[in-house]
Enzyme design. Sequence first.
Site, PDB file in Angstrom:
ATOM      1  N   CYS A 140       0.821  -1.136  -0.033  1.00  0.00           N
ATOM      2  CA  CYS A 140       0.021   0.145   0.001  1.00  0.00           C
ATOM      3  C   CYS A 140       0.685   1.151  -0.002  1.00  0.00           C
ATOM      4  CB  CYS A 140      -0.771  -0.140   1.179  1.00  0.00           C
ATOM      5  SG  CYS A 140      -1.745  -1.544   1.540  1.00  0.00           S
ATOM      6  N   HIS A 170      -9.583   3.747  -0.999  1.00  0.00           N
ATOM      7  CA  HIS A 170      -7.830   3.170  -0.840  1.00  0.00           C
ATOM      8  C   HIS A 170      -7.754   2.189  -1.987  1.00  0.00           C
ATOM      9  CE1 HIS A 170      -4.357   2.102   0.729  1.00  0.00           C
ATOM     10  NE2 HIS A 170      -4.600   1.068   1.548  1.00  0.00           N
TER      11      HIS A 170
END
Lengths: 137, 428
Positions: free
Chosen positions: B100, B374
């Site tokens: 991420c 996200h």
Amino acid sequence: MTTETRAFNAVSFFAYLKEGQLAGIRCRSCGKLSAEARPMCQACHSRDVEWFQFSGRGQLSAFTCISVVPNAMGEKGFGRNNPYCSGIVTLEEGPRISALILGVDAANPQNIATGMALTLDVRDMESDRPTLAFVPA
Amino acid sequence: MAATISTAKRRQLGRPVSIVGAGLSRFGAFRDMTTRDLFVEAFQDLIDHMDQGIDVEDIECGYIGNYSSDLFEGQGHTAPILADWLGMTPTPITRIENACASSGSALREGVMAIASGMYDVVLVGGVEKMTDLPTEGVTDVLASAADGLYEVPAGLTFPGIYGALAKAHMDRYETSLAHLAKVGIKNHTNGALNPKAQFNSTLLDMMERRKARAEQQGQPVPDWRDEMDFLNDPRANPWIAWPLRLYDCAPITDGASCVLLVSSEIANNFTDKPVHVVGTGQASGRPLHDAEELTSLSAAREAAAQAYAMAGVTPRDIQVAEVHDCFTNAEINATQDLGFFEPGEGPRAVDEGRTALTGDRPINTSGGLKAKGHPVGASGVAQVIETFHQLRGEAGPRQVPNTNLELGLTHNVGGTGGTCVVNILRRG
């Protein structure tokens, strides 16, 4: 000890688990213990490491109870209506390891206490990758 | 500030680097779009919003963060495909993967490519197409960012590891479920002001819509009085990985982000309002079970120490920040690890509204990962884009009240602390 010849890697780690033993690494140079099987000490980079058999006793340092499960745990019957507990176990010799925590009421996490004493209880022994699990001592 | 694990060596860029333009795709679930379509949309947004235009031929190099197009859509070697779809071949583009934190790292690579003197104009960005897989499949892909030998076999998922972190925080500090809920409420309040956000709506509005739908369908209308009531109802907000509930988790998102980096010497050829990258830090951490402590990410503390040292600033100087709130507790951890609040003071800062848009330390004005969405590989640069807009005073209804903004910070975490990238930006 013949087992000393096993390669310092995960294949050996799981082979020990299949025998019901939690084996990690002790660095002969600096004494650092690791619950993960490594060919080189993470602290001092020494390659002079040896197998170390942990007692299998420890305590629960943090945990979670998982309701949205990965496919592998779904196949074992866990899911939304049957959550399971995973935790961080601090072994009595010092190192920590992630493990499945069985024998606790994962549907009622408020009844599970951080700090509780645990003991090793390897599952899926027939598999080449047995499951590292602990139960309340 | 929180103790740092090292007294970070003060590293310097070879020459200054500036951000002169930004582009963001819509964030959401787009069934008919692939990785390349999402990135083209972000790139077109960049082209359309360059203050003084850009000739694509002038872009010399690119770094694109992407966690796993391989597992999400079966496409590897994504970078040259993006180069082709942007009409940029034979310009070299490299894919950067740090889970991420992929695009936080991609931005650093771009900064270093310019600072080295090799390139003057570099495209950096990130992209993730996540919604082709069912939730179980996404859970598996995200879990592969954890240690496949020593974490995943324990049944730990990505929310599971953050759940354990949350539990450890609750054991040590006064952190409660209510604190986590308040982070979510705040970030949705900000997301409601962000037209690109996946959840462009307050939790109160989402609650009212659920009530209205129940009424329309002739079902019993829940008697939720406010957001907290709604969040405490297990039918509306079920457990995912105790003590984390559905609304503690960032959503599964398709999206892309990009910014144009240039040598500061030529920044004024592109805009009168450049934003300079004055500090950048990155660090690696070990799995949670092997971390020194369970209530803080050592990689975050180290990356922050590096970035503060390079920029010559302290946490007190940072006026606005986008932090990695993949789960609501992660935002509280971040504000402590970055030194905004003392260890254990994060929850109280939430109670006191200090991290709200109108607080003295606005955090995640974009809505954060929680409300903005996200798309994992795109999030690091998306954070930089929000900070770029805040520093330029062009964040519209979510512009922070402080009209004299100079310094902003982004905090981008890969996995559960395996990687952390901190970037510090200064208004030009």
